[in-house]
Enzyme design. Structure first.
Site, PDB file in Angstrom:
ATOM      1  N   VAL A 110       0.929  -1.360   0.015  1.00  0.00           N
ATOM      2  CA  VAL A 110       0.028   0.263  -0.015  1.00  0.00           C
ATOM      3  C   VAL A 110       1.046   1.194  -0.166  1.00  0.00           C
ATOM      4  O   VAL A 110       1.728   1.404   0.738  1.00  0.00           O
ATOM      5  CB  VAL A 110      -0.949   0.014   1.253  1.00  0.00           C
ATOM      6  CG1 VAL A 110      -1.868   1.377   1.268  1.00  0.00           C
ATOM      7  CG2 VAL A 110      -1.677  -1.475   1.212  1.00  0.00           C
ATOM      8  N   CYS A 111       0.729   2.212  -0.977  1.00  0.00           N
ATOM      9  CA  CYS A 111       1.353   3.354  -1.053  1.00  0.00           C
ATOM     10  C   CYS A 111       0.459   4.367  -0.503  1.00  0.00           C
ATOM     11  O   CYS A 111      -0.403   5.119  -0.828  1.00  0.00           O
ATOM     12  CB  CYS A 111       1.502   4.021  -2.520  1.00  0.00           C
ATOM     13  SG  CYS A 111       2.535   5.232  -2.419  1.00  0.00           S
ATOM     14  N   LEU A 112       0.778   4.760   0.996  1.00  0.00           N
ATOM     15  CA  LEU A 112       0.102   5.653   1.653  1.00  0.00           C
ATOM     16  C   LEU A 112       1.040   6.487   2.449  1.00  0.00           C
ATOM     17  O   LEU A 112       1.821   5.728   3.290  1.00  0.00           O
ATOM     18  CB  LEU A 112      -0.989   5.134   2.954  1.00  0.00           C
ATOM     19  CG  LEU A 112      -2.068   5.931   3.354  1.00  0.00           C
ATOM     20  CD1 LEU A 112      -2.812   6.741   2.496  1.00  0.00           C
ATOM     21  CD2 LEU A 112      -2.808   4.985   4.308  1.00  0.00           C
TER      22      LEU A 112
END
Length: 182
Positions: A110-112
């Site tokens: 996840v790219c957060l």
């Protein structure tokens, strides 16, 4: 003052041992996580579960069912692994549901930003959950993990929507098969 806390802890352990119970000492991370979970304010689209039982708070799952946007009608499962040094380290979050998304790759990473460089100990689990929900209502093509999906979102939003629906229905996008998640 510190000795007073140490003595209180020893007395508590002695009382528990006398009663035939063993006391598991909680790490500061477990204590903070316990507080975070007790104060959760989940949106209606989100549920939490503890696959290993309520005794293992350091590992849990979140399911998100977006009620708007491209991903409406889907159910997406995320695993959270919490380090004993939480909140000084962010939780490790993976998406178990394979999906076509610019900010989630096919391996579930996840790219957060708050899970990486923007993490601060004042942030909590609730903040991460709201960030994940935001990824479904506002996918970000500017900081992608899935560059192909980001390019399609940026250049042809209508095709992106078609690809998302195809993937959520259990179809192929390009050469990649996606399991049904609707």
């Amino acid at each position: 003052m510190i000795n007073l806390f140490k003595i209180k802890g020893q007395k508590r352990e002695e009382a528990a041992n006398a009663a035939g119970r063993t006391v598991k000492k909680q790490s500061p991370g477990e204590l903070r996580l316990q507080k975070d979970i007790s104060e959760l304010n989940l949106p209606n689209t989100t549920k939490i579960s503890f696959p290993n039982g309520k005794d293992d708070l350091m590992s849990f799952e979140i399911s998100i069912k977006p009620d708007e946007g491209y991903y409406l009608g889907g159910t997406f499962i995320f695993t959270f692994q919490i380090s004993p040094s939480y909140p000084h380290e962010p939780p490790k979050v993976k998406c178990k549901t394979k999906l076509y998304h610019p900010n989630i790759d096919l391996e579930g990473n996840v790219c957060l930003n708050i899970l990486r460089e923007d993490w601060k100990p004042v942030l909590n689990i609730n903040t991460v959950i709201y960030g994940l929900n935001l990824l479904f209502s506002q996918p970000n093509d500017e900081d992608p993990l899935n560059h192909e999906a980001a390019a399609v979102l940026r250049d042809n939003p209508r095709l992106f929507e078609t690809n998302v629906k195809r993937a959520m229905s259990g179809g192929y996008v390009g050469q990649v098969h996606f399991p049904r998640c609707m």
